[in-house]
Design a protein around this motif. Structure first.
Motif, PDB file in Angstrom:
ATOM      1  N   GLY A 121     -29.770 -22.864 -27.616  1.00 30.21           N
ATOM      2  CA  GLY A 121     -30.259 -22.680 -26.248  1.00 30.21           C
ATOM      3  C   GLY A 121     -31.333 -23.694 -25.916  1.00 30.21           C
ATOM      4  O   GLY A 121     -31.104 -24.901 -26.007  1.00 30.21           O
ATOM      5  N   VAL A 122     -32.531 -23.215 -25.580  1.00 26.26           N
ATOM      6  CA  VAL A 122     -33.614 -24.116 -25.184  1.00 26.26           C
ATOM      7  C   VAL A 122     -34.310 -24.754 -26.382  1.00 26.26           C
ATOM      8  O   VAL A 122     -35.194 -25.585 -26.224  1.00 26.26           O
ATOM      9  CB  VAL A 122     -34.661 -23.379 -24.323  1.00 26.26           C
ATOM     10  CG1 VAL A 122     -34.022 -22.901 -23.022  1.00 26.26           C
ATOM     11  CG2 VAL A 122     -35.291 -22.217 -25.080  1.00 26.26           C
ATOM     12  N   LYS A 123     -33.902 -24.354 -27.599  1.00 24.84           N
ATOM     13  CA  LYS A 123     -34.542 -24.888 -28.808  1.00 24.84           C
ATOM     14  C   LYS A 123     -33.689 -25.962 -29.472  1.00 24.84           C
ATOM     15  O   LYS A 123     -32.462 -25.870 -29.483  1.00 24.84           O
ATOM     16  CB  LYS A 123     -34.742 -23.775 -29.846  1.00 24.84           C
ATOM     17  CG  LYS A 123     -35.759 -22.732 -29.451  1.00 24.84           C
ATOM     18  CD  LYS A 123     -35.914 -21.730 -30.588  1.00 24.84           C
ATOM     19  CE  LYS A 123     -36.794 -20.563 -30.172  1.00 24.84           C
ATOM     20  NZ  LYS A 123     -36.817 -19.514 -31.203  1.00 24.84           N
ATOM     21  N   ALA A 124     -34.356 -26.951 -30.052  1.00 23.51           N
ATOM     22  CA  ALA A 124     -33.671 -27.911 -30.917  1.00 23.51           C
ATOM     23  C   ALA A 124     -34.461 -28.011 -32.216  1.00 23.51           C
ATOM     24  O   ALA A 124     -35.697 -27.999 -32.203  1.00 23.51           O
ATOM     25  CB  ALA A 124     -33.583 -29.273 -30.244  1.00 23.51           C
ATOM     26  N   TYR A 125     -33.733 -28.054 -33.328  1.00 20.81           N
ATOM     27  CA  TYR A 125     -34.359 -28.207 -34.641  1.00 20.81           C
ATOM     28  C   TYR A 125     -34.217 -29.662 -35.061  1.00 20.81           C
ATOM     29  O   TYR A 125     -33.138 -30.240 -34.922  1.00 20.81           O
ATOM     30  CB  TYR A 125     -33.690 -27.280 -35.657  1.00 20.81           C
ATOM     31  CG  TYR A 125     -33.834 -25.825 -35.278  1.00 20.81           C
ATOM     32  CD1 TYR A 125     -34.881 -25.066 -35.786  1.00 20.81           C
ATOM     33  CD2 TYR A 125     -32.951 -25.228 -34.374  1.00 20.81           C
ATOM     34  CE1 TYR A 125     -35.044 -23.743 -35.417  1.00 20.81           C
ATOM     35  CE2 TYR A 125     -33.109 -23.898 -33.991  1.00 20.81           C
ATOM     36  CZ  TYR A 125     -34.155 -23.162 -34.517  1.00 20.81           C
ATOM     37  OH  TYR A 125     -34.323 -21.856 -34.140  1.00 20.81           O
ATOM     38  N   ALA A 126     -35.300 -30.242 -35.550  1.00 24.52           N
ATOM     39  CA  ALA A 126     -35.260 -31.650 -35.937  1.00 24.52           C
ATOM     40  C   ALA A 126     -35.938 -31.836 -37.287  1.00 24.52           C
ATOM     41  O   ALA A 126     -36.801 -31.046 -37.681  1.00 24.52           O
ATOM     42  CB  ALA A 126     -35.939 -32.509 -34.881  1.00 24.52           C
ATOM     43  N   ALA A 127     -35.516 -32.882 -37.999  1.00 23.30           N
ATOM     44  CA  ALA A 127     -36.116 -33.204 -39.294  1.00 23.30           C
ATOM     45  C   ALA A 127     -36.220 -34.715 -39.415  1.00 23.30           C
ATOM     46  O   ALA A 127     -35.474 -35.455 -38.756  1.00 23.30           O
ATOM     47  CB  ALA A 127     -35.269 -32.644 -40.434  1.00 23.30           C
ATOM     48  N   GLY A 128     -37.148 -35.169 -40.237  1.00 23.55           N
ATOM     49  CA  GLY A 128     -37.304 -36.604 -40.403  1.00 23.55           C
ATOM     50  C   GLY A 128     -38.250 -36.922 -41.537  1.00 23.55           C
ATOM     51  O   GLY A 128     -38.720 -36.022 -42.234  1.00 23.55           O
ATOM     52  N   TYR A 129     -38.504 -38.196 -41.723  1.00 25.48           N
ATOM     53  CA  TYR A 129     -39.439 -38.588 -42.782  1.00 25.48           C
ATOM     54  C   TYR A 129     -40.079 -39.940 -42.478  1.00 25.48           C
ATOM     55  O   TYR A 129     -39.580 -40.723 -41.668  1.00 25.48           O
ATOM     56  CB  TYR A 129     -38.735 -38.636 -44.139  1.00 25.48           C
ATOM     57  CG  TYR A 129     -37.627 -39.661 -44.226  1.00 25.48           C
ATOM     58  CD1 TYR A 129     -36.303 -39.323 -43.972  1.00 25.48           C
ATOM     59  CD2 TYR A 129     -37.914 -40.989 -44.558  1.00 25.48           C
ATOM     60  CE1 TYR A 129     -35.296 -40.261 -44.046  1.00 25.48           C
ATOM     61  CE2 TYR A 129     -36.908 -41.943 -44.626  1.00 25.48           C
ATOM     62  CZ  TYR A 129     -35.603 -41.569 -44.367  1.00 25.48           C
ATOM     63  OH  TYR A 129     -34.607 -42.509 -44.424  1.00 25.48           O
ATOM     64  N   LEU A 130     -41.199 -40.167 -43.153  1.00 25.60           N
ATOM     65  CA  LEU A 130     -41.891 -41.455 -43.150  1.00 25.60           C
ATOM     66  C   LEU A 130     -41.663 -42.053 -44.533  1.00 25.60           C
ATOM     67  O   LEU A 130     -41.632 -41.316 -45.525  1.00 25.60           O
ATOM     68  CB  LEU A 130     -43.384 -41.224 -42.904  1.00 25.60           C
ATOM     69  CG  LEU A 130     -44.315 -42.432 -42.959  1.00 25.60           C
ATOM     70  CD1 LEU A 130     -44.018 -43.414 -41.824  1.00 25.60           C
ATOM     71  CD2 LEU A 130     -45.786 -41.974 -42.864  1.00 25.60           C
ATOM     72  N   ALA A 131     -41.490 -43.378 -44.607  1.00 26.31           N
ATOM     73  CA  ALA A 131     -41.195 -44.001 -45.896  1.00 26.31           C
ATOM     74  C   ALA A 131     -41.851 -45.368 -46.022  1.00 26.31           C
ATOM     75  O   ALA A 131     -42.057 -46.058 -45.023  1.00 26.31           O
ATOM     76  CB  ALA A 131     -39.682 -44.156 -46.062  1.00 26.31           C
ATOM     77  N   ASP A 132     -42.178 -45.739 -47.256  1.00 22.05           N
ATOM     78  CA  ASP A 132     -42.536 -47.130 -47.538  1.00 22.05           C
ATOM     79  C   ASP A 132     -41.340 -47.763 -48.252  1.00 22.05           C
ATOM     80  O   ASP A 132     -40.256 -47.160 -48.299  1.00 22.05           O
ATOM     81  CB  ASP A 132     -43.838 -47.221 -48.351  1.00 22.05           C
ATOM     82  CG  ASP A 132     -43.705 -46.633 -49.749  1.00 22.05           C
ATOM     83  OD1 ASP A 132     -42.594 -46.213 -50.140  1.00 22.05           O
ATOM     84  OD2 ASP A 132     -44.725 -46.588 -50.464  1.00 22.05           O
ATOM     85  N   ALA A 133     -41.506 -48.947 -48.811  1.00 16.81           N
ATOM     86  CA  ALA A 133     -40.377 -49.651 -49.433  1.00 16.81           C
ATOM     87  C   ALA A 133     -39.804 -48.878 -50.623  1.00 16.81           C
ATOM     88  O   ALA A 133     -38.639 -49.051 -50.990  1.00 16.81           O
ATOM     89  CB  ALA A 133     -40.810 -51.051 -49.867  1.00 16.81           C
TER      90      ALA A 133
END
Lengths: 207, 207
Positions: B177-189
């Motif tokens: 519905g009005v919600k979205a689930y998201a995932a992610g990350y920060l990375a170095d080399a």
């Protein structure tokens, strides 16, 4: 490896002198940041101002540290996290926030966020709320002997935070060996807008 | 109430002209911020430079918007979040991050963080990682018709993130519905340093 800089036997009076020299410079750059976002002057004026700024930068760079500021401490116990993006008095990106320690062990701060911290129109970027709360929870979780770094942190957004005068505070909710649990919130005059809780861990090399 | 600014029938060419006028000014102020943190010039030079900066600020303020930049859009569909502290090309506080949309719906960005973003010596402030990931997850969770604001976000810090060249990405993991689930990350080399997941919610007034 994370390494603090021991600057040795620098007296507190010298630390205060340095603060009085470089702090006001960062204050001026904070004003310039705000003006850079909001200005509507024409292309020729922008070009003139840009040249002035580039000249100022070159002058400052004529003598500068290699790399970032680091975190410096004196043998007398003065700690200079002056490049920090939340509390750094020499970092124009920092609002800056001044963290006050209460007698009961809590920390709190009252500060103002302007145009440079805007996400949704007229409101604080959600990530800026996260930045400030992460710092505050980390400060309350650290102790005199050692820092504690964020293990995990969760932020709950109750409603949009308006730009302007804000308050934030944090407290320890528990400890378990090298871990400390902390919680806190960001608030406007109407009450809390963002809540945070996290686990902060003493780094291996500091145990 | 969060309100976008409709600037009407401004052609894309004019938006590009404004970008070319004001973007480089913010770039110059970013350099000045770095120099302000790292300079070791003497007290007299600091005073001279400070006066130059104050003069530049006054000149920019001779014509400026009332209040923050806001988020402006044109009837042609150009969106100017130029004051944003993560992506704002007119905000010297922003690295700035340029968010790229991949064909599969992911977003990613490659960027550099220097002295202005330092928390632990030589490393990215944990809250800055949170700021950037909050923004990236929010961007991937929004859709063309409407923004979605952060409901909750959790960050897991795997190891300290060194200052320098970094990569971040995010994807939608589900919608309801009005919600979205998201995932992610920060990375170095070497790989991921911080992971994030969150719930992003369409504001009531946008439904």
């Amino acid at each position: 490896m994370v390494q603090w800089t021991d600057i040795g036997d620098v007296p507190s009076a010298e630390v205060e002198r340095l603060r009085a020299v470089y702090g006001p410079l960062a204050d001026s750059v904070r004003e310039l940041i705000d003006a850079t976002i909001r200005t509507e002057v024409d292309v020729d004026t922008v070009a003139t101002v840009k040249a002035q700024i580039d000249a100022a930068t070159a002058r400052l760079r004529s003598r500068q540290t290699d790399g970032p500021f680091g975190v410096r401490f004196t043998s007398g116990g003065d700690r200079m996290a002056w490049g920090n993006p939340v509390i750094g008095i020499r970092n124009p990106v920092a609002p800056p926030v001044e963290v006050m320690r209460d007698p009961d062990g809590r920390v709190h701060t009252d500060f103002e966020l302007g145009a440079a911290f805007e996400g949704p129109p007229g409101h604080v970027h959600g990530g800026v709320a996260a930045l400030i709360l992460d710092h505050l929870l980390g400060e309350v979780a650290a102790n005199a002997e050692s820092p504690r770094f964020t293990g995990t942190i969760t932020l709950r957004y109750l409603r949009p935070t308006p730009l302007g005068r804000l308050h934030a505070e944090a407290r320890i909710t528990g400890t378990d060996g090298v871990k400390a649990y902390a919680a806190g919130y960001l608030a406007d005059a109407e009450g809390p807008t963002v809540e945070a809780e996290g686990v902060f861990i003493q780094p291996k090399w500091a145990r």
